[in-house]
Design a protein around this motif. Sequence first.
Motif, PDB file in Angstrom:
ATOM      1  N   VAL A   1       9.568  -4.822  -2.982  1.00 31.90           N
ATOM      2  CA  VAL A   1       8.143  -4.511  -3.005  1.00 31.90           C
ATOM      3  C   VAL A   1       7.888  -3.668  -4.243  1.00 31.90           C
ATOM      4  CG1 VAL A   1       6.282  -3.239  -1.884  1.00 31.90           C
ATOM      5  CG2 VAL A   1       7.852  -4.643  -0.514  1.00 31.90           C
ATOM      6  N   ALA A   2       7.012  -4.167  -5.123  1.00 29.60           N
ATOM      7  CA  ALA A   2       6.702  -3.471  -6.371  1.00 29.60           C
ATOM      8  C   ALA A   2       5.261  -2.986  -6.310  1.00 29.60           C
ATOM      9  CB  ALA A   2       6.906  -4.408  -7.557  1.00 29.60           C
ATOM     10  N   ALA A   3       5.098  -1.676  -6.119  1.00 31.20           N
ATOM     11  CA  ALA A   3       3.759  -1.088  -6.047  1.00 31.20           C
ATOM     12  C   ALA A   3       3.225  -0.926  -7.464  1.00 31.20           C
ATOM     13  CB  ALA A   3       3.814   0.255  -5.332  1.00 31.20           C
ATOM     14  N   ASN A   4       2.294  -1.793  -7.832  1.00 36.64           N
ATOM     15  CA  ASN A   4       1.723  -1.794  -9.170  1.00 36.64           C
ATOM     16  C   ASN A   4       0.710  -0.658  -9.288  1.00 36.64           C
ATOM     17  OD1 ASN A   4       1.150  -2.614 -11.752  1.00 36.64           O
ATOM     18  ND2 ASN A   4       0.166  -4.530 -11.191  1.00 36.64           N
ATOM     19  N   ARG A   5       0.920   0.230 -10.239  1.00 36.27           N
ATOM     20  CA  ARG A   5       0.091   1.430 -10.371  1.00 36.27           C
ATOM     21  C   ARG A   5      -1.230   1.113 -11.078  1.00 36.27           C
ATOM     22  NH1 ARG A   5       2.854   6.180  -9.224  1.00 36.27           N
ATOM     23  NH2 ARG A   5       5.126   6.044  -9.185  1.00 36.27           N
ATOM     24  N   PHE A   6      -2.187   0.635 -10.320  1.00 38.57           N
ATOM     25  CA  PHE A   6      -3.510   0.394 -10.864  1.00 38.57           C
ATOM     26  C   PHE A   6      -4.237   1.731 -11.037  1.00 38.57           C
ATOM     27  CE2 PHE A   6      -2.622  -3.810  -9.217  1.00 38.57           C
ATOM     28  CZ  PHE A   6      -3.269  -4.653 -10.108  1.00 38.57           C
TER      29      PHE A   6
ATOM     30  N   THR B   1      -5.242   4.424  -8.135  1.00 44.93           N
ATOM     31  CA  THR B   1      -4.386   4.296  -6.958  1.00 44.93           C
ATOM     32  C   THR B   1      -3.915   5.670  -6.502  1.00 44.93           C
ATOM     33  OG1 THR B   1      -3.583   2.136  -7.702  1.00 44.93           O
ATOM     34  CG2 THR B   1      -2.273   3.263  -6.027  1.00 44.93           C
ATOM     35  N   ARG B   2      -4.093   5.963  -5.228  1.00 44.60           N
ATOM     36  CA  ARG B   2      -3.635   7.244  -4.693  1.00 44.60           C
ATOM     37  C   ARG B   2      -2.114   7.283  -4.621  1.00 44.60           C
ATOM     38  NH1 ARG B   2      -5.990   7.944   1.007  1.00 44.60           N
ATOM     39  NH2 ARG B   2      -4.495   9.680   0.937  1.00 44.60           N
ATOM     40  N   ALA B   3      -1.577   8.489  -4.687  1.00 44.19           N
ATOM     41  CA  ALA B   3      -0.132   8.674  -4.537  1.00 44.19           C
ATOM     42  C   ALA B   3       0.204   8.736  -3.047  1.00 44.19           C
ATOM     43  CB  ALA B   3       0.302   9.956  -5.225  1.00 44.19           C
ATOM     44  N   PHE B   4       1.226   7.986  -2.657  1.00 41.89           N
ATOM     45  CA  PHE B   4       1.674   7.971  -1.272  1.00 41.89           C
ATOM     46  C   PHE B   4       3.181   8.186  -1.233  1.00 41.89           C
ATOM     47  CE2 PHE B   4      -2.082   5.234  -1.312  1.00 41.89           C
ATOM     48  CZ  PHE B   4      -2.817   5.730  -0.240  1.00 41.89           C
ATOM     49  N   ALA B   5       3.675   8.737  -0.154  1.00 39.94           N
ATOM     50  CA  ALA B   5       5.114   8.847   0.051  1.00 39.94           C
ATOM     51  C   ALA B   5       5.684   7.458   0.332  1.00 39.94           C
ATOM     52  CB  ALA B   5       5.406   9.774   1.226  1.00 39.94           C
ATOM     53  N   ASP B   6       6.931   7.243  -0.059  1.00 38.71           N
ATOM     54  CA  ASP B   6       7.566   5.941   0.148  1.00 38.71           C
ATOM     55  C   ASP B   6       7.515   5.518   1.610  1.00 38.71           C
ATOM     56  OD1 ASP B   6       8.107   6.096  -2.524  1.00 38.71           O
ATOM     57  OD2 ASP B   6      10.286   5.889  -2.332  1.00 38.71           O
TER      58      ASP B   6
ATOM     59  N   ALA C   1       5.387   6.274   3.873  1.00 38.62           N
ATOM     60  CA  ALA C   1       4.031   5.889   4.255  1.00 38.62           C
ATOM     61  C   ALA C   1       3.723   4.472   3.794  1.00 38.62           C
ATOM     62  CB  ALA C   1       3.016   6.871   3.663  1.00 38.62           C
ATOM     63  N   VAL C   2       4.200   4.126   2.592  1.00 38.45           N
ATOM     64  CA  VAL C   2       3.977   2.769   2.072  1.00 38.45           C
ATOM     65  C   VAL C   2       4.751   1.753   2.903  1.00 38.45           C
ATOM     66  CG1 VAL C   2       4.301   1.242   0.081  1.00 38.45           C
ATOM     67  CG2 VAL C   2       3.512   3.593  -0.262  1.00 38.45           C
ATOM     68  N   ARG C   3       6.004   2.075   3.218  1.00 39.80           N
ATOM     69  CA  ARG C   3       6.811   1.167   4.046  1.00 39.80           C
ATOM     70  C   ARG C   3       6.151   0.947   5.410  1.00 39.80           C
ATOM     71  NH1 ARG C   3      11.684   0.133   1.977  1.00 39.80           N
ATOM     72  NH2 ARG C   3      12.507   1.544   0.390  1.00 39.80           N
ATOM     73  N   ASP C   4       5.660   2.013   6.009  1.00 39.92           N
ATOM     74  CA  ASP C   4       5.010   1.896   7.315  1.00 39.92           C
ATOM     75  C   ASP C   4       3.758   1.027   7.217  1.00 39.92           C
ATOM     76  OD1 ASP C   4       6.934   3.478   8.461  1.00 39.92           O
ATOM     77  OD2 ASP C   4       5.712   5.311   8.483  1.00 39.92           O
ATOM     78  N   ALA C   5       2.969   1.236   6.171  1.00 37.71           N
ATOM     79  CA  ALA C   5       1.739   0.471   6.009  1.00 37.71           C
ATOM     80  C   ALA C   5       2.021  -1.013   5.789  1.00 37.71           C
ATOM     81  CB  ALA C   5       0.928   1.025   4.840  1.00 37.71           C
ATOM     82  N   LEU C   6       3.116  -1.314   5.076  1.00 39.03           N
ATOM     83  CA  LEU C   6       3.469  -2.702   4.776  1.00 39.03           C
ATOM     84  C   LEU C   6       4.369  -3.323   5.830  1.00 39.03           C
ATOM     85  CD1 LEU C   6       4.170  -2.377   0.945  1.00 39.03           C
ATOM     86  CD2 LEU C   6       2.087  -3.169   2.062  1.00 39.03           C
ATOM     87  N   VAL C   7       4.856  -2.492   6.734  1.00 41.85           N
ATOM     88  CA  VAL C   7       5.758  -2.928   7.807  1.00 41.85           C
ATOM     89  C   VAL C   7       7.000  -3.609   7.221  1.00 41.85           C
ATOM     90  CG1 VAL C   7       5.855  -3.953  10.101  1.00 41.85           C
ATOM     91  CG2 VAL C   7       3.622  -3.426   9.089  1.00 41.85           C
ATOM     92  N   VAL C   8       7.644  -2.922   6.267  1.00 39.70           N
ATOM     93  CA  VAL C   8       8.892  -3.433   5.702  1.00 39.70           C
ATOM     94  C   VAL C   8      10.025  -2.500   6.100  1.00 39.70           C
ATOM     95  CG1 VAL C   8       7.866  -4.659   3.759  1.00 39.70           C
ATOM     96  CG2 VAL C   8       8.485  -2.259   3.497  1.00 39.70           C
TER      97      VAL C   8
ATOM     98  N   VAL D   1       9.642  -0.178  -5.251  1.00 40.38           N
ATOM     99  CA  VAL D   1       9.630   0.262  -6.641  1.00 40.38           C
ATOM    100  C   VAL D   1       8.197   0.600  -7.039  1.00 40.38           C
ATOM    101  CG1 VAL D   1      10.166  -0.385  -9.022  1.00 40.38           C
ATOM    102  CG2 VAL D   1      11.554  -1.287  -7.152  1.00 40.38           C
ATOM    103  N   TRP D   2       8.018   1.743  -7.709  1.00 45.29           N
ATOM    104  CA  TRP D   2       6.725   2.104  -8.284  1.00 45.29           C
ATOM    105  C   TRP D   2       6.760   1.686  -9.747  1.00 45.29           C
ATOM    106  CZ3 TRP D   2       2.916   4.081  -5.220  1.00 45.29           C
ATOM    107  CH2 TRP D   2       3.314   4.519  -3.945  1.00 45.29           C
ATOM    108  N   MET D   3       5.801   0.876 -10.160  1.00 50.27           N
ATOM    109  CA  MET D   3       5.887   0.318 -11.507  1.00 50.27           C
ATOM    110  C   MET D   3       4.507   0.014 -12.069  1.00 50.27           C
ATOM    111  SD  MET D   3       5.044  -3.102 -11.013  1.00 50.27           S
ATOM    112  CE  MET D   3       5.893  -3.971 -12.324  1.00 50.27           C
ATOM    113  N   ASP D   4       4.494  -0.407 -13.338  1.00 45.62           N
ATOM    114  CA  ASP D   4       3.273  -0.804 -14.027  1.00 45.62           C
ATOM    115  C   ASP D   4       3.546  -2.165 -14.660  1.00 45.62           C
ATOM    116  OD1 ASP D   4       1.134  -1.227 -15.773  1.00 45.62           O
ATOM    117  OD2 ASP D   4       1.003   0.871 -16.374  1.00 45.62           O
TER     118      ASP D   4
END
Length: 199
Positions: free
Chosen positions: A142-147, A150-155, A157-164, A171-174
Amino acid sequence: MDFAPADAHPRAAGAGRGLIPVKILVAGGFGVGKTTFVRSLSEIPPVSTEEDMSVLSIGVDDVTGVAQKTTTTVAMDFGRITVDRQLVLYLFGTPGQSRFWFMWDELARGAVGAVVLVDLRRIDACFAAIDYFESRGLPFVVAANRFPGTRAFADDAVRDALVVSGDCPLVWMDARDPRSSLDTLVVLVEHALARSTTP
C-alpha cells in the motif's frame, strides 16, 4: 536491494545471459497517481492510453476530490526500468474506473506483485484494488501518495482504515518523485521475494 539503471540497453546488455523480465502492476482508484508513478520511473517514453474526459463520463465516473482531472487512462500505462544487466522491471498501470476493471485479470497475468496507490483523502477509491489482490494472493504494498492537503496519520490508523494486515507493507511516498517511487518498488520486490520463500 538497490536499483540503479544499467548503462546499456537491456537487450544488448543481457544478450546471452538470460534476461529476467519482472512484471509489476500499479493499481488503485481513479486519480490516485498511477500514470504519474509510471511516468516518474520509466527509462523509456511511457506508453499511455490517457484520453480526454468528455461529457459522456458525467454521472459515470466519480470525480469527487479530483474535479480538476481532465484525462483518464482507458487501457493501461506501460513503462520499463532496467535494474542491471539481467533484470528488467516492466510496469503496467491499471485503469482506475470501475467500468474498466474487466481488464485487470489480463494485466495481472504473470505479475509478481502490485503497488496499490492510495489517496488518503479518498480511501474508498482503493478498496477494490486491495480486495482484488488479496483475493488472488498476489503480493502488494500500500503506497500512500502524499497529495497536497493530506492529513498525517499513524500507520496503524491507516491500516485499520484500509483493513489490511500487519504484514502488508505500508509506504508513504510521492508519485511525482522518481526516488520515492523507486523506493516503493524496492519494498514491493523485497516483499514479493519474502512471500515466495515462505513455506
